[in-house]
Design a protein around this motif. Sequence first.
Motif, PDB file in Angstrom:
ATOM      1  N   SER A   1      30.013 -23.692 -22.568  1.00 31.15           N
ATOM      2  CA  SER A   1      28.787 -24.386 -22.160  1.00 31.15           C
ATOM      3  C   SER A   1      27.587 -23.826 -22.906  1.00 31.15           C
ATOM      4  O   SER A   1      26.659 -24.557 -23.259  1.00 31.15           O
ATOM      5  CB  SER A   1      28.577 -24.254 -20.654  1.00 31.15           C
ATOM      6  OG  SER A   1      28.337 -22.903 -20.284  1.00 31.15           O
TER       7      SER A   1
ATOM      8  N   THR B   1      34.682 -26.234 -18.702  1.00 23.36           N
ATOM      9  CA  THR B   1      33.745 -25.982 -19.793  1.00 23.36           C
ATOM     10  C   THR B   1      32.417 -25.434 -19.292  1.00 23.36           C
ATOM     11  O   THR B   1      31.863 -24.483 -19.869  1.00 23.36           O
ATOM     12  CB  THR B   1      33.507 -27.271 -20.601  1.00 23.36           C
ATOM     13  OG1 THR B   1      34.742 -27.694 -21.180  1.00 23.36           O
ATOM     14  CG2 THR B   1      32.481 -27.041 -21.704  1.00 23.36           C
TER      15      THR B   1
ATOM     16  N   ARG C   1      36.021 -31.502 -23.867  1.00 21.96           N
ATOM     17  CA  ARG C   1      35.610 -30.685 -22.740  1.00 21.96           C
ATOM     18  C   ARG C   1      36.614 -30.886 -21.611  1.00 21.96           C
ATOM     19  O   ARG C   1      37.356 -31.868 -21.553  1.00 21.96           O
ATOM     20  CB  ARG C   1      34.200 -31.069 -22.267  1.00 21.96           C
ATOM     21  CG  ARG C   1      33.180 -31.013 -23.400  1.00 21.96           C
ATOM     22  CD  ARG C   1      31.828 -31.562 -22.979  1.00 21.96           C
ATOM     23  NE  ARG C   1      31.024 -30.585 -22.256  1.00 21.96           N
ATOM     24  CZ  ARG C   1      30.276 -29.673 -22.847  1.00 21.96           C
ATOM     25  NH1 ARG C   1      30.267 -29.583 -24.165  1.00 21.96           N
ATOM     26  NH2 ARG C   1      29.541 -28.842 -22.134  1.00 21.96           N
TER      27      ARG C   1
ATOM     28  N   SER D   1      27.453 -27.521 -27.221  1.00 20.96           N
ATOM     29  CA  SER D   1      27.095 -26.365 -26.393  1.00 20.96           C
ATOM     30  C   SER D   1      25.595 -26.111 -26.502  1.00 20.96           C
ATOM     31  O   SER D   1      24.920 -26.649 -27.379  1.00 20.96           O
ATOM     32  CB  SER D   1      27.870 -25.124 -26.852  1.00 20.96           C
ATOM     33  OG  SER D   1      29.270 -25.355 -26.838  1.00 20.96           O
TER      34      SER D   1
ATOM     35  N   GLU E   1      37.950 -22.078 -26.782  1.00 25.16           N
ATOM     36  CA  GLU E   1      37.664 -23.259 -25.971  1.00 25.16           C
ATOM     37  C   GLU E   1      36.166 -23.560 -26.009  1.00 25.16           C
ATOM     38  O   GLU E   1      35.343 -22.673 -26.211  1.00 25.16           O
ATOM     39  CB  GLU E   1      38.093 -23.017 -24.525  1.00 25.16           C
ATOM     40  CG  GLU E   1      39.596 -22.834 -24.347  1.00 25.16           C
ATOM     41  CD  GLU E   1      39.949 -22.515 -22.906  1.00 25.16           C
ATOM     42  OE1 GLU E   1      40.551 -23.383 -22.239  1.00 25.16           O
ATOM     43  OE2 GLU E   1      39.615 -21.401 -22.448  1.00 25.16           O
ATOM     44  N   THR E   2      35.826 -24.820 -25.811  1.00 24.98           N
ATOM     45  CA  THR E   2      34.417 -25.203 -25.817  1.00 24.98           C
ATOM     46  C   THR E   2      33.664 -24.450 -24.724  1.00 24.98           C
ATOM     47  O   THR E   2      34.093 -24.393 -23.569  1.00 24.98           O
ATOM     48  CB  THR E   2      34.272 -26.716 -25.596  1.00 24.98           C
ATOM     49  OG1 THR E   2      35.001 -27.413 -26.608  1.00 24.98           O
ATOM     50  CG2 THR E   2      32.801 -27.120 -25.676  1.00 24.98           C
TER      51      THR E   2
END
Length: 464
Positions: free
Chosen positions: A125, A31, A27, A150, A122-123
């Motif tokens: 939330s 994030t 993260r 997530s 991308e990671t």
Amino acid sequence: APGSGVTWPVVSLAVATGLASLWLRRRDDGTERRVCVLVLGDLGRSPRMQYHALSLSKHGYHVTFVGFSETKPHEDVLRQERIKMEPIREVKGVQVGPKIFTYVTKVILQTLQLLLVLLKMETQSHILMQNPPGLPGMAVAWLVCVLRGSRFVVDWHNYGFTIMALSLGAAHPLVRLAKWYEHFFGPLAAHSLCVTAAMKDDLQKNWGIGATTLYDRPASVFRETPVKRRHELFVRLADAHLQFQSSGCEEDERVEGTAFSVRDLSGDAVTLRAERPALLLSSTSWTEDEDFSVLLDALEDYEGFINAGAALPPLVCVITGRGPQKDHYMKLIDSLRLEHVKICTPWLEAEDYPVLLGSADLGVCLHKSSSGLDLPMKVVDMFGCCLPVCAIHFNCLHELVKHEENGLIFRDSQELAEQLKSLLSGFPSSDGRLGDFRRNLRTSRGQSWDDNWDQNVLPLVAPP
């Protein structure tokens, strides 16, 4: 030591799994401000998910919008810098052998494709996913959320297994499997949204899911259309569709005319024709939960009323949309022999659809909820344009359409035909019931989508 040959591979596997988990869950400072909005359908025909993406972006979230790119989303979505489109292809499966083999290979290939797309970004939330369609998206999104830390949010628009049952029957093995699938993965979501109070109660009672009701609301683009903009749209539609063209040649070259409107080219003034036809509008995805033969039968009855001497206006009925059963209904439409009713089936750009809704005189909705628990978004949009609606009855329709207040509810083609006759008697005067319904809609617009979303969804995705 004895057994060490087994222990070291196990330890190595545990270490590798731990490292992979750390990599997947990496993260950064951004994030918590990233959200993936996912729909295993056409993004351009997923208005509620487009509104989710826009609302998130307005609050500073960077949105990755994942789905099929068959039709263009609204310009507001395309212009928003914080929304990144991530198109995926609809997989067909192996087109040989029995249908079940095609379906299974389609699910497998779609799973691999979606897993790759979600893991390479991308990671995020949250992953906010529309259901239905939920196979295989619900399982894949949940797995990715587990792997990456997530939070998984499901927006329940309906139940997928009830839609499958329309064509396959409730007892079909695939329908029963789909029902089990939704019942298993649905409760695994961190948060759930739904579209009606009836669905909220059903999710709690039969699924053990505590959902938040987020009623659909029309976007700001859905409003009554000024006469000049109506004329501009009618002129463009007349280029491709005879139904919008003026019935006779304009004698004065300084006049630009359509079937509904006239523009004085010398002074640029636009007026609606006093003897214009009524504009009836319906939109559809041409699927099993909408029986358009009901409307076609009603239009034949309406034609009969005029032939019998009733003082009714001619009709132009516009049916917009694309879908699997369109060819079937086009054959039925082509077989009709109507003199006073004209039927047009254009495909509209996203920007033109609300303009046409805001130009219509009456809307018709043939959506019959497969579960009896969802509401038609098309009616929400019509009401945003203060367009009265005749809608076919189903269980929770009363949450949206108030009979004799903002429209009428019918059960069959005969009842619809009588409603058309009653509402359009005296057209284009606004003194009758049709005018009353429109005035009621103007004074009861209700809470906006933005306020509704800020109240019900923002607290679910905001950082703790």
